[in-house]
Enzyme design. Structure first.
Site: not given
Ligand code: NI
Length: 171
Positions: A46, A51, A93, A135-136
């Site tokens: 992901g 990010q 991550c 999470h995303e």
């Molecule tokens: Ni992450």
């Protein structure tokens, strides 16, 4: 397609709230394919807009290795309609390299999101798909998985996290 640089813990963009996507144009499609390429190159499952320093509400998920029906897909303007159950799973991550920790999250979620064409989709997700989605989704609100870990775990990981922050905050 291009591989985009991934920002790391310590970069302020990881802590900002991303903005709604309002235009479903070629630029958005290009962003999504670049994000998918970037996720693949980095062996991720992901990757969220912030990010790659794009503060838009979009993320990509690729769980094809687990289920061939889950080919890489982009989720735009995602919303969580309901959550149930609870499950502990180890997470990592791409923005916090080398750190993994157990995180408790809802086991099943009902979600709504838009496709790259702007079509609204509603789905029920569970297991790893729900996990990665949550999470995303957090990334779009400036939340990282280390925000969910126990105080003790956080204390144990503190030196590692500090090291990542120091080495990347100026990049
Ligand atoms: Ni992450």
């Amino acid at each position: 397609m291009a591989v985009l640089p991934i920002i790391k813990l310590g970069h302020p963009s990881l802590r900002k709230r991303a903005e709604e996507v309002t235009e479903f144009n070629d630029e958005l499609k290009e962003l999504a394919s670049n994000m998918i390429e970037t996720m693949r190159v980095n062996d991720g499952i992901g990757l969220a807009g912030p990010q790659v320093n794009v503060l838009k509400r979009i993320f990509v998920i690729d769980l094809e290795q687990i289920d061939e029906n889950l080919e890489p897909r982009a989720y735009v303007n995602p919303r969580i309609l309901s959550e149930s159950g609870s499950e502990v799973m180890e997470e990592g991550c791409l923005s916090i390299p080398g750190v993994r920790a157990d995180v408790t999250r809802s086991a099943e979620i009902e979600v709504e999101y838009q496709t790259l064409e702007g079509e609204v989709i509603q789905e029920t997700l569970d297991d790893l798909t729900a996990r990665v989605f949550l999470h995303e989704y957090d990334h779009l609100n400036g939340v990282l998985f280390i925000d969910h870990i126990s105080p003790l775990q956080r204390k144990l990981l503190a030196p590692k996290l500090k090291k990542i922050e120091e080495s990347h905050s100026l990049v």
